[in-house]
Design an enzyme around this catalytic site. Structure first.
Site, mmCIF file in Angstrom:
data_model
loop_
_atom_site.group_PDB
_atom_site.id
_atom_site.type_symbol
_atom_site.label_atom_id
_atom_site.label_comp_id
_atom_site.label_asym_id
_atom_site.label_seq_id
_atom_site.Cartn_x
_atom_site.Cartn_y
_atom_site.Cartn_z
ATOM 1 N N HIS A 169 -7.594 -35.987 36.986
ATOM 2 C CA HIS A 169 -8.109 -36.375 38.300
ATOM 3 C C HIS A 169 -8.902 -37.666 38.232
ATOM 4 O O HIS A 169 -10.011 -37.749 38.744
ATOM 5 C CB HIS A 169 -9.006 -35.268 38.869
ATOM 6 N N HIS A 253 -7.976 -31.366 46.825
ATOM 7 C CA HIS A 253 -8.233 -30.256 45.897
ATOM 8 C C HIS A 253 -9.030 -29.134 46.575
ATOM 9 O O HIS A 253 -9.942 -28.562 45.967
ATOM 10 C CB HIS A 253 -8.987 -30.783 44.678
ATOM 11 N N GLU A 397 -1.941 -28.447 45.713
ATOM 12 C CA GLU A 397 -2.164 -29.882 45.587
ATOM 13 C C GLU A 397 -0.815 -30.603 45.688
ATOM 14 O O GLU A 397 -0.074 -30.693 44.710
ATOM 15 C CB GLU A 397 -2.838 -30.203 44.262
#
Length: 432
Positions: A169, A253, A397
């Site tokens: 991420h 998320h 996601e």
């Protein structure tokens, strides 16, 4: 509305910018499992509104130091309410009605800004490293990049190691609009530095390596709550460079629990994923590069299965994948067949049988990461004062595949100089 970047190894948040939140009319029913249910006569009705309040102050690192964080609350006529912060373009809460019109927050989150700063995506050096990323907009590259490096523009770019040997991420941490510089996430980023270049090895070195993501990018996120109880998320990222390509993979998320964020494990909630294959991973949760059929495995969600039904079935075909990830934490390769809505493909759905709430997910992206909250261990206290434990929530996601920059057979995430990436995902809520 200002926008903050999140999910970088060091904490950087706000950047100046503008975002537009629209309230639009109800679209037509697309499929029985797809459209939000109309409000029953017993449901409450609210005035459509958007409100703004100060939520505290957070440091934006090289983007301007300490800045005010705002929280926007969007409400539609069914009293569905979405709260979004300018810290990480983060969804703090999503309140939706059940079959009787009772309203419940179905998104995991924290009560205070301090918790988001210290716990949601803290840097690797923090004792709280490995945060849950509740509700955050993820970028510059969502999900993992194996070995924390990739090759592009004739060079090797190295990234922060914040997830075992990998990058997880990384990047743009947006709160509506953010300009992320060339060298983003590189070692050239220092407190107080506003303009910097990738920290590269001397010319003529073999191989040439640089730290950070190449090319300045301008990223905007627009959240829209419509009257059909749908939350639209539109991502747009422009590569501002005149000569350097970069990589882009943006997602959201948010952890969902349709029984309510304070209701405990979601094992009994049923999930469907419109995918006939998935990308298995190695021990570091990096895709091996193979695309494998879900048929006969616990990863086959083409029909509805509860989350807990097969999550412990280590002896099944591909069951070792459940052991490696401590549950589901994988990318599914979405089918190009099935219902469509607003030009987007049907990706996934979830149903809570007790409350009647359901969620459908629509996207133009090739994959979706279904994560069952495997690493929630009880040390985080949520917005309602309850602790979050394993499978207290799950994510959908929508994304390009993890580690695509290092897998030539995966759909490309390269964004060439001067080009713009654009993508939309819809989370549609209903009850029956």
């Amino acid at each position: 509305m200002g926008m903050q970047l999140r999910n970088r190894p060091a904490r950087y948040t706000l950047a100046a910018g503008v975002a537009t939140v629209l309230v639009i009319g109800t679209a037509g029913v697309v499929a029985a499992s797809a459209a939000a249910s109309p409000a029953s006569p017993g449901w409450k009705h609210c005035s459509t509104s958007i409100t703004k309040q100060r939520f505290g102050t957070a440091n934006s690192g090289p983007y301007g130091g300490n800045q005010t964080v705002f929280r926007y609350t969007m409400t539609n006529r069914d009293c569905m309410q979405v709260r979004v912060m300018t810290y990480g373009a983060t969804v703090q809460s999503i309140t939706v009605p059940d079959r009787h019109g009772h309203l419940t927050d179905v998104a995991l989150g924290f009560k205070t800004l301090a918790d988001y700063v210290n716990l949601d995506s803290p840097p690797p050096t923090s004792p709280n490293a490995g945060g849950p990323y509740f509700g955050e907009t993820i970028g510059r590259y969502a999900n993992r990049i194996g070995g924390a490096s990739f090759k592009l523009n004739g060079q090797t770019y190295t990234l922060p190691v914040n997830n075992g040997p990998n990058t997880l991420h990384g990047g743009v941490s947006v709160t509506m609009t953010l300009v992320a510089p060339n060298g983003d996430e590189g070692s050239g980023l220092l407190p107080g530095t506003k303009n910097y270049e990738p920290n590269c090895s001397p010319p003529g070195s073999t191989p040439t390596t640089c730290t950070g993501f190449p090319a300045q990018t301008t990223t905007s996120i627009t959240y829209t709550l419509d009257q059909g109880n749908r939350l639209w998320i539109h991502y747009q990222a422009r590569n501002d460079s005149s000569n350097a390509s970069t990589v882009i993979n943006l997602t959201n998320h948010t952890y969902f629990n349709l029984a309510g964020e304070d209701s405990g494990p979601a094992y009994a909630q049923a999930v469907q994923i419109n995918a006939a294959s998935f990308t298995p991973t190695d021990a570091n949760l990096i895709p091996t590069g193979k695309i494998v059929s879900v048929s006969g495995t616990p990863f086959d969600f083409r029909s509805f299965h509860t989350i807990g039904e097969r999550i412990g079935d280590a002896s099944a075909p591909q069951g070792d994948q459940l052991v490696l990830a401590h549950g589901y934490d994988h990318n599914w390769v979405l089918s190009k067949r099935g219902p469509t809505f607003a030009g987007l493909r049907y990706a996934a759905a979830a149903v809570d049988p007790a409350s009647g709430r359901f969620l459908t997910v629509w996207t133009d992206q090739p994959g979706v990461q279904f994560y069952s909250g495997n690493f929630l261990d009880g040390h985080l206290v949520g917005i309602s004062g309850h602790t979050y434990r394993q499978t207290a929530g799950y994510t959908f996601e929508t994304q390009h595949f993890p580690n695509s920059p290092n897998q030539a057979n995966f759909p490309s995430t390269v964004l060439k100089a001067g080009k713009t990436f654009s993508s939309t995902t819809i989370f549609a809520f209903g009850a029956k």
